[in-house]
Design a protein around this motif. Structure first.
Motif, PDB file in Angstrom:
ATOM      1  N   ARG A  19       6.099   1.055  -6.246  1.00  0.00           N
ATOM      2  CA  ARG A  19       4.551   2.483  -6.471  1.00  0.00           C
ATOM      3  C   ARG A  19       4.176   1.264  -6.554  1.00  0.00           C
ATOM      4  O   ARG A  19       2.296   1.812  -6.405  1.00  0.00           O
ATOM      5  CB  ARG A  19       5.088   2.944  -7.571  1.00  0.00           C
ATOM      6  N   THR A  20       3.517  -0.013  -8.044  1.00  0.00           N
ATOM      7  CA  THR A  20       2.356  -0.369  -8.018  1.00  0.00           C
ATOM      8  C   THR A  20       2.309  -0.849  -6.818  1.00  0.00           C
ATOM      9  O   THR A  20       1.089  -1.004  -6.608  1.00  0.00           O
ATOM     10  CB  THR A  20       3.226  -1.008  -8.924  1.00  0.00           C
ATOM     11  N   GLU A  21       2.776  -1.961  -6.069  1.00  0.00           N
ATOM     12  CA  GLU A  21       3.073  -2.896  -4.817  1.00  0.00           C
ATOM     13  C   GLU A  21       1.969  -2.193  -4.067  1.00  0.00           C
ATOM     14  O   GLU A  21       0.983  -2.320  -3.320  1.00  0.00           O
ATOM     15  CB  GLU A  21       3.229  -2.972  -4.664  1.00  0.00           C
ATOM     16  N   VAL A  22       2.190  -0.419  -3.727  1.00  0.00           N
ATOM     17  CA  VAL A  22       1.771   0.476  -3.171  1.00  0.00           C
ATOM     18  C   VAL A  22       0.542   0.511  -3.790  1.00  0.00           C
ATOM     19  O   VAL A  22      -0.575   0.826  -2.474  1.00  0.00           O
ATOM     20  CB  VAL A  22       1.867   1.364  -2.754  1.00  0.00           C
ATOM     21  N   GLY A  23       0.722   1.285  -4.295  1.00  0.00           N
ATOM     22  CA  GLY A  23      -1.601   1.771  -5.511  1.00  0.00           C
ATOM     23  C   GLY A  23      -2.095   0.352  -4.965  1.00  0.00           C
ATOM     24  O   GLY A  23      -3.387   0.583  -4.670  1.00  0.00           O
ATOM     25  N   GLU A  24      -1.337  -1.237  -5.051  1.00  0.00           N
ATOM     26  CA  GLU A  24      -2.246  -2.130  -5.271  1.00  0.00           C
ATOM     27  C   GLU A  24      -2.900  -2.111  -3.360  1.00  0.00           C
ATOM     28  O   GLU A  24      -4.177  -2.700  -3.099  1.00  0.00           O
ATOM     29  CB  GLU A  24      -2.053  -3.272  -5.182  1.00  0.00           C
ATOM     30  N   LYS A  25      -2.199  -2.318  -2.651  1.00  0.00           N
ATOM     31  CA  LYS A  25      -2.235  -1.878  -1.071  1.00  0.00           C
ATOM     32  C   LYS A  25      -3.109  -0.500  -0.924  1.00  0.00           C
ATOM     33  O   LYS A  25      -4.280  -0.993  -0.109  1.00  0.00           O
ATOM     34  CB  LYS A  25      -1.083  -1.675  -0.157  1.00  0.00           C
ATOM     35  N   LEU A  26      -3.661   0.558  -1.561  1.00  0.00           N
ATOM     36  CA  LEU A  26      -3.882   1.687  -1.401  1.00  0.00           C
ATOM     37  C   LEU A  26      -5.517   1.098  -1.441  1.00  0.00           C
ATOM     38  O   LEU A  26      -6.707   1.326  -1.078  1.00  0.00           O
ATOM     39  CB  LEU A  26      -3.289   2.607  -1.743  1.00  0.00           C
ATOM     40  N   GLY A  27      -5.699   0.244  -2.736  1.00  0.00           N
ATOM     41  CA  GLY A  27      -7.033  -0.366  -3.249  1.00  0.00           C
ATOM     42  C   GLY A  27      -7.457  -1.332  -2.313  1.00  0.00           C
ATOM     43  O   GLY A  27      -8.488  -1.335  -2.236  1.00  0.00           O
ATOM     44  N   HIS A  28      -6.236  -2.233  -1.860  1.00  0.00           N
ATOM     45  CA  HIS A  28      -7.266  -3.313  -0.523  1.00  0.00           C
ATOM     46  C   HIS A  28      -7.178  -2.261   0.336  1.00  0.00           C
ATOM     47  O   HIS A  28      -8.619  -2.906   1.100  1.00  0.00           O
ATOM     48  CB  HIS A  28      -5.788  -4.060  -0.630  1.00  0.00           C
ATOM     49  N   ALA A  29      -7.226  -1.032   0.741  1.00  0.00           N
ATOM     50  CA  ALA A  29      -7.276  -0.272   1.925  1.00  0.00           C
ATOM     51  C   ALA A  29      -8.860   0.398   2.049  1.00  0.00           C
ATOM     52  O   ALA A  29      -9.256   0.881   2.928  1.00  0.00           O
ATOM     53  CB  ALA A  29      -6.870   1.069   2.197  1.00  0.00           C
ATOM     54  N   ASN A  76       0.154  -6.186   6.608  1.00  0.00           N
ATOM     55  CA  ASN A  76      -1.534  -5.876   5.422  1.00  0.00           C
ATOM     56  C   ASN A  76      -1.449  -4.870   4.816  1.00  0.00           C
ATOM     57  O   ASN A  76      -1.676  -4.848   3.060  1.00  0.00           O
ATOM     58  CB  ASN A  76      -2.672  -5.823   5.864  1.00  0.00           C
ATOM     59  N   LEU A  77      -0.339  -3.807   4.475  1.00  0.00           N
ATOM     60  CA  LEU A  77      -0.530  -2.311   3.583  1.00  0.00           C
ATOM     61  C   LEU A  77       1.125  -1.926   3.268  1.00  0.00           C
ATOM     62  O   LEU A  77       1.735  -1.839   2.446  1.00  0.00           O
ATOM     63  CB  LEU A  77      -0.421  -1.083   3.764  1.00  0.00           C
ATOM     64  N   MET A  78       2.350  -2.995   3.647  1.00  0.00           N
ATOM     65  CA  MET A  78       3.383  -3.571   3.220  1.00  0.00           C
ATOM     66  C   MET A  78       3.703  -4.001   2.042  1.00  0.00           C
ATOM     67  O   MET A  78       3.153  -4.787   1.829  1.00  0.00           O
ATOM     68  CB  MET A  78       4.479  -4.475   4.334  1.00  0.00           C
ATOM     69  N   PRO A  79       4.795  -3.152   1.136  1.00  0.00           N
ATOM     70  CA  PRO A  79       4.955  -4.186   0.114  1.00  0.00           C
ATOM     71  C   PRO A  79       5.442  -5.182  -0.360  1.00  0.00           C
ATOM     72  O   PRO A  79       6.751  -4.768  -0.469  1.00  0.00           O
ATOM     73  CB  PRO A  79       5.557  -2.893  -0.983  1.00  0.00           C
ATOM     74  N   THR A  80       5.165  -6.188   0.553  1.00  0.00           N
ATOM     75  CA  THR A  80       6.427  -7.201   0.221  1.00  0.00           C
ATOM     76  C   THR A  80       6.649  -7.617  -0.653  1.00  0.00           C
ATOM     77  O   THR A  80       8.277  -8.055  -0.829  1.00  0.00           O
ATOM     78  CB  THR A  80       5.286  -8.855   1.293  1.00  0.00           C
ATOM     79  N   ARG A  81       5.986  -7.826  -1.765  1.00  0.00           N
ATOM     80  CA  ARG A  81       6.362  -8.057  -2.893  1.00  0.00           C
ATOM     81  C   ARG A  81       7.593  -7.988  -3.853  1.00  0.00           C
ATOM     82  O   ARG A  81       8.760  -9.008  -3.840  1.00  0.00           O
ATOM     83  CB  ARG A  81       5.907  -8.756  -4.373  1.00  0.00           C
ATOM     84  N   ALA A  82       7.759  -6.116  -3.329  1.00  0.00           N
ATOM     85  CA  ALA A  82       8.829  -5.478  -3.386  1.00  0.00           C
ATOM     86  C   ALA A  82       9.962  -5.884  -2.999  1.00  0.00           C
ATOM     87  O   ALA A  82      11.336  -5.897  -2.841  1.00  0.00           O
ATOM     88  CB  ALA A  82       7.768  -4.090  -3.607  1.00  0.00           C
ATOM     89  N   GLY A  83       9.201  -5.605  -1.502  1.00  0.00           N
ATOM     90  CA  GLY A  83      10.726  -6.020  -0.652  1.00  0.00           C
ATOM     91  C   GLY A  83      11.448  -7.240  -1.171  1.00  0.00           C
ATOM     92  O   GLY A  83      12.381  -7.345  -0.662  1.00  0.00           O
ATOM     93  N   ARG A  84      10.780  -8.591  -1.474  1.00  0.00           N
ATOM     94  CA  ARG A  84      11.210  -9.832  -2.010  1.00  0.00           C
ATOM     95  C   ARG A  84      12.082  -9.647  -2.969  1.00  0.00           C
ATOM     96  O   ARG A  84      13.507 -10.074  -3.181  1.00  0.00           O
ATOM     97  CB  ARG A  84      10.755 -10.837  -2.288  1.00  0.00           C
ATOM     98  N   GLN A  85      11.672  -9.030  -3.914  1.00  0.00           N
ATOM     99  CA  GLN A  85      12.559  -8.618  -5.057  1.00  0.00           C
ATOM    100  C   GLN A  85      14.310  -8.116  -4.389  1.00  0.00           C
ATOM    101  O   GLN A  85      14.696  -7.844  -5.393  1.00  0.00           O
ATOM    102  CB  GLN A  85      11.820  -8.055  -6.143  1.00  0.00           C
TER     103      GLN A  85
END
Length: 130
Positions: free
Chosen positions: A35-45, A110-119
């Protein structure tokens, strides 16, 4: 001989219960991370949307400059038509560059939550190896 279990040892049921609780906590924490990473990606968008708006405004401005140049440059150094075309093309190129940059920022990868996926992959490997 005393057959009672040693103090400090836990039953299989207790261990399974603890494991279930730990897995539930892990899943909850991972979902918070997503959720946090998706929020960051939405800010980027959102920033990309701003660039898109500015690029669109410049493209509209290019059209308006073409109209204004046609009136103002009627009797200047060069033919008014060519002066209007040069100014309009310059503004249009600037707007097009901004729009292209914004579209590139909005690509799905560019919108995918990559860090969460790695974790999550690391956590799955840790659980499998245990």
């Amino acid at each position: 001989m005393d057959m009672s279990p040693r103090e400090g040892t836990r039953s299989i049921a207790d261990l399974l219960s603890a494991l279930t609780g730990d897995v539930a906590t892990l899943v909850r924490k991972e979902s918070e991370l997503v959720r946090t990473e998706v929020g960051e990606k939405l800010g980027h968008a959102g920033k990309a949307g701003g660039k898109l708006a500015v690029g669109g405004s410049l493209l509209l401005g290019a059209f308006l400059v073409l109209l204004q140049a046609a009136v103002i440059l009627l009797s200047k150094v060069m033919d008014p038509f060519w002066a209007s075309v040069i100014v309009g093309v310059a503004a249009g190129v600037g707007g097009l560059l901004l729009v292209k940059a914004a579209v590139a920022m909005l690509k799905p990868e560019n919108l995918m939550p990559t860090r969460a996926g790695r974790q999550i992959k690391q956590d799955a490997e840790l659980v499998r190896s245990s």
